[in-house]
Write a protein that holds these residues in place. Structure first.
Motif, mmCIF file in Angstrom:
data_model
loop_
_atom_site.group_PDB
_atom_site.id
_atom_site.type_symbol
_atom_site.label_atom_id
_atom_site.label_comp_id
_atom_site.label_asym_id
_atom_site.label_seq_id
_atom_site.Cartn_x
_atom_site.Cartn_y
_atom_site.Cartn_z
ATOM 1 N N ASN A 58 -5.983 23.801 5.766
ATOM 2 C CA ASN A 58 -6.214 24.908 6.704
ATOM 3 C C ASN A 58 -7.641 25.452 6.657
ATOM 4 O O ASN A 58 -7.865 26.667 6.581
ATOM 5 C CB ASN A 58 -5.221 26.049 6.431
ATOM 6 N N LEU A 59 -8.610 24.540 6.696
ATOM 7 C CA LEU A 59 -10.005 24.968 6.647
ATOM 8 C C LEU A 59 -10.421 25.779 7.873
ATOM 9 O O LEU A 59 -11.228 26.690 7.782
ATOM 10 C CB LEU A 59 -10.927 23.739 6.532
ATOM 11 N N GLY A 60 -9.922 25.374 9.017
ATOM 12 C CA GLY A 60 -10.360 26.024 10.251
ATOM 13 C C GLY A 60 -11.616 25.410 10.825
ATOM 14 O O GLY A 60 -12.144 25.874 11.839
ATOM 15 N N TRP A 61 -12.124 24.368 10.195
ATOM 16 C CA TRP A 61 -13.290 23.648 10.714
ATOM 17 C C TRP A 61 -13.224 22.205 10.236
ATOM 18 O O TRP A 61 -12.520 21.880 9.281
ATOM 19 C CB TRP A 61 -14.608 24.293 10.262
ATOM 20 N N ASN A 62 -13.951 21.360 10.935
ATOM 21 C CA ASN A 62 -14.025 19.948 10.582
ATOM 22 C C ASN A 62 -15.483 19.507 10.689
ATOM 23 O O ASN A 62 -16.164 19.864 11.653
ATOM 24 C CB ASN A 62 -13.150 19.120 11.529
ATOM 25 N N PRO A 63 -15.992 18.755 9.699
ATOM 26 C CA PRO A 63 -17.418 18.408 9.711
ATOM 27 C C PRO A 63 -17.840 17.558 10.907
ATOM 28 O O PRO A 63 -19.010 17.603 11.314
ATOM 29 C CB PRO A 63 -17.605 17.645 8.402
ATOM 30 N N ILE A 64 -16.917 16.797 11.462
ATOM 31 C CA ILE A 64 -17.259 15.929 12.596
ATOM 32 C C ILE A 64 -17.030 16.643 13.917
ATOM 33 O O ILE A 64 -17.864 16.601 14.818
ATOM 34 C CB ILE A 64 -16.423 14.630 12.549
ATOM 35 N N ARG A 65 -15.914 17.331 14.027
ATOM 36 C CA ARG A 65 -15.541 17.982 15.288
ATOM 37 C C ARG A 65 -16.407 19.202 15.611
ATOM 38 O O ARG A 65 -16.750 19.442 16.777
ATOM 39 C CB ARG A 65 -14.067 18.422 15.204
ATOM 40 N N ASP A 66 -16.785 19.975 14.584
ATOM 41 C CA ASP A 66 -17.375 21.292 14.821
ATOM 42 C C ASP A 66 -18.874 21.389 14.571
ATOM 43 O O ASP A 66 -19.466 22.434 14.864
ATOM 44 C CB ASP A 66 -16.654 22.329 13.955
ATOM 45 N N PHE A 67 -19.476 20.329 14.018
ATOM 46 C CA PHE A 67 -20.899 20.404 13.681
ATOM 47 C C PHE A 67 -21.656 19.187 14.208
ATOM 48 O O PHE A 67 -21.081 18.125 14.419
ATOM 49 C CB PHE A 67 -21.086 20.492 12.161
ATOM 50 N N ARG A 68 -22.950 19.383 14.379
ATOM 51 C CA ARG A 68 -23.840 18.265 14.717
ATOM 52 C C ARG A 68 -25.041 18.302 13.775
ATOM 53 O O ARG A 68 -25.470 19.363 13.308
ATOM 54 C CB ARG A 68 -24.292 18.341 16.173
ATOM 55 N N ALA A 69 -25.570 17.136 13.502
ATOM 56 C CA ALA A 69 -26.683 17.028 12.562
ATOM 57 C C ALA A 69 -27.981 17.562 13.158
ATOM 58 O O ALA A 69 -28.222 17.448 14.365
ATOM 59 C CB ALA A 69 -26.866 15.576 12.148
ATOM 60 N N VAL A 70 -28.793 18.132 12.313
ATOM 61 C CA VAL A 70 -30.153 18.540 12.675
ATOM 62 C C VAL A 70 -31.150 17.554 12.063
ATOM 63 O O VAL A 70 -31.952 16.948 12.758
ATOM 64 C CB VAL A 70 -30.440 19.975 12.193
ATOM 65 N N GLU A 71 -31.080 17.387 10.749
ATOM 66 C CA GLU A 71 -31.962 16.439 10.054
ATOM 67 C C GLU A 71 -31.440 16.221 8.640
ATOM 68 O O GLU A 71 -31.000 17.157 7.966
ATOM 69 C CB GLU A 71 -33.399 16.978 9.978
ATOM 70 N N GLY A 72 -31.459 14.978 8.198
ATOM 71 C CA GLY A 72 -31.156 14.660 6.809
ATOM 72 C C GLY A 72 -32.440 14.583 6.012
ATOM 73 O O GLY A 72 -33.475 14.149 6.534
ATOM 74 N N PHE A 73 -32.410 15.020 4.760
ATOM 75 C CA PHE A 73 -33.622 15.091 3.946
ATOM 76 C C PHE A 73 -33.764 13.913 2.985
ATOM 77 O O PHE A 73 -34.860 13.406 2.773
ATOM 78 C CB PHE A 73 -33.640 16.379 3.097
ATOM 79 N N GLY A 74 -32.666 13.523 2.354
ATOM 80 C CA GLY A 74 -32.736 12.488 1.336
ATOM 81 C C GLY A 74 -31.587 12.628 0.364
ATOM 82 O O GLY A 74 -30.588 13.297 0.648
ATOM 83 N N ILE A 75 -31.743 12.042 -0.803
ATOM 84 C CA ILE A 75 -30.631 11.939 -1.738
ATOM 85 C C ILE A 75 -31.125 12.064 -3.179
ATOM 86 O O ILE A 75 -32.234 11.641 -3.503
ATOM 87 C CB ILE A 75 -29.908 10.587 -1.521
ATOM 88 N N VAL A 76 -30.299 12.695 -4.013
ATOM 89 C CA VAL A 76 -30.560 12.775 -5.455
ATOM 90 C C VAL A 76 -29.565 11.860 -6.156
ATOM 91 O O VAL A 76 -28.354 12.044 -6.024
ATOM 92 C CB VAL A 76 -30.413 14.210 -5.983
#
Length: 327
Positions: free
Chosen positions: A109-127
Motif C-alpha cells: 500500500n505504498l500509494g506510488w509506483n516508481p514506473i507509473r508515477d515518476f519520470r527520470a531527470v538524470e542519472g549520476f552514476g554508481i557506487v
C-alpha cells in the motif's frame, strides 16, 4: 453570399503554425522560483551528500535557491510519497537510489509506483560494493567463498545495512545466481554492520567502497570482488563478481539520480537533464563525487528511465525468489 470556407481554411493554415511557434517554452524561464529536491533519507548519508553537491551548483547556475529537504522514514517511502503528490511543475524533484526501485517489493500500500508515477531527470552514476571478509575467513577469492558456502552445513552469514539496501541486494543476487545458501544479518546502518564484521561475528559483507578501501589497505579486511559490472576505479586490481565467480550477468551497486512527477513537461525535464550533465562534468564536482566513491556515469532521461525499469523488474524477481514479501 460568397463561400467563405476556402478563405477561412487559408487563414487557419497560415495562422495556426504561427500561434504554436510563438507559444513560449516553459523551460525558457525555468526556474522562476526556488526548486526543492527531496532526499528521502536522513542528513549526512551518501544520498544527501551527493544531492547537496549537485544542488549547490544548480543554485549558482540558476540564481535561484535549490533547497535540499530531508524527509526520512520507512526506507525512503515517506519522502517519495511526498513528491508523488507534489505539483507536477518541475519545482519538486526526488533524489533516488536503489530503494526507489525496490520499495514495492518490500512495502504494501505504498500509494506510488516508481514506473507509473515518476519520470527520470538524470542519472549520476554508481557506487560499488566490495565483498570483504575478515582475515580469519579462509577464502582468498570469490570462487573459494562460493565453494566454502556449498560445503557448509549452515548458510554463511553476510552483514547488511538493512533489508532492501544495496548490501542486501548484493548478497541476495549472489545467492540466487551462484545457487548457494546465504543468511542476511541486517543492521541499522553500515557502521554497526561493519563493527560486527571486524569482530568476526559474520562471515562477510558487501561493503560500500568508501568504507571498505581504508580497511582493505590496513589489512583489517580482505577484498574478494566488487559488485558492479565494471571494476572500481578506486580499487582497479580487485575483480568483479562477474569475473571472479564466472557470473557474467551479476551486477549490483548503489546508483543515484533525480526523478520528477510523471506529468512534468518534457522541456523542463530536458533543461534539467542538460544542466545536471554539465554540472557532473565540472572538475570540482567530479573531484568531490569520486572522493566518496561515485563512478560518474551520466544517464539522460531515456537511459535512466530504462535503467530504473530494469532494476524494478530484476529486484522484484530476486526478492520474491528469496522469499521476501511486502509487509
Amino acid at each position: 453570399m460568397k463561400n467563405r470556407k476556402p478563405q477561412l481554411a487559408a487563414f487557419l493554415a497560415l495562422a495556426l503554425p504561427a500561434i504554436f511557434m510563438s507559444a513560449p517554452s516553459q523551460a525558457a524561464s525555468y526556474p522562476e522560483k526556488p526548486v526543492t529536491i527531496i532526499v528521502p533519507f536522513s542528513p549526512g548519508g551518501v544520498v544527501d551528500t551527493i544531492t547537496r553537491i549537485i544542488g549547490d551548483k544548480l543554485s549558482a547556475r540558476y540564481g535561484q535557491p535549490v533547497v535540499v529537504e530531508n524527509k526520512a522514514g520507512a526506507g525512503g517511502t515517506i519522502g517519495t510519497g511526498y513528491v508523488a503528490h507534489a505539483p507536477a511543475d518541475g519545482y519538486t524533484l526526488l533524489s533516488v537510489s536503489p530503494g526507489h526501485a525496490v520499495a514495492p517489493s518490500l512495502y504494501k500500500n505504498l500509494g506510488w509506483n516508481p514506473i507509473r508515477d515518476f519520470r527520470a531527470v538524470e542519472g549520476f552514476g554508481i557506487v560499488p560494493n566490495v565483498f570483504v571478509v575478515p582475515p580469519s575467513v579462509p577464502a582468498k577469492n570469490m570462487a573459494e567463498l562460493i565453494e566454502m558456502a556449498r560445503k557448509s552445513d549452515t548458510p554463511l552469514t553476510y552483514a547488511t545495512a538493512g533489508i532492501g539496501t544495496s548490501n542486501h541486494l548484493s548478497g541476495a543476487l549472489l545467492s540466487e545466481m551462484a545457487h548457494i545458501k546465504l543468511e542476511q544479518v541486517p543492521y541499522r546502518g553500515q557502521p554497526l554492520a561493519l563493527n560486527d564484521l571486524l569482530a568476526d561475528r559474520v562471515t562477510m559483507m558487501p561493503l560500500t567502497i568508501a568504507l571498505a578501501k581504508p580497511r582493505i589497505e590496513s589489512g583489517k579486511l580482505r577484498p574478494l570482488a566488487v559488485t558492479t559490472a565494471q571494476r572500481a576505479t578506486a580499487l582497479p586490481d580487485i575483480p568483479t563478481v562477474a569475473e571472479a565467480a564466472n557470473l557474467p550477468d551479476y551486477a549490483v551497486g548503489t546508483w543515484f539520480g533525480f526523478v520528477a512527477r510523471k506529468q512534468v513537461p518534457d522541456d523542463i525535464i530536458d533543461k534539467l537533464s542538460k544542466d545536471i550533465a554539465e554540472t557532473l562534468a565540472m572538475p570540482e564536482v567530479k573531484e568531490k563525487l569520486t572522493g566518496i566513491g561515485l563512478q560518474i556515469q551520466p544517464q539522460n532521461p531515456q537511459e535512466f528511465d530504462a535503467y530504473i525499469d530494469a532494476e524494478y523488474k530484476k529486484w522484484s524477481r530476486v526478492l520474491k525468489q528469496a522469499g521476501i514479501k511486502p509487509q
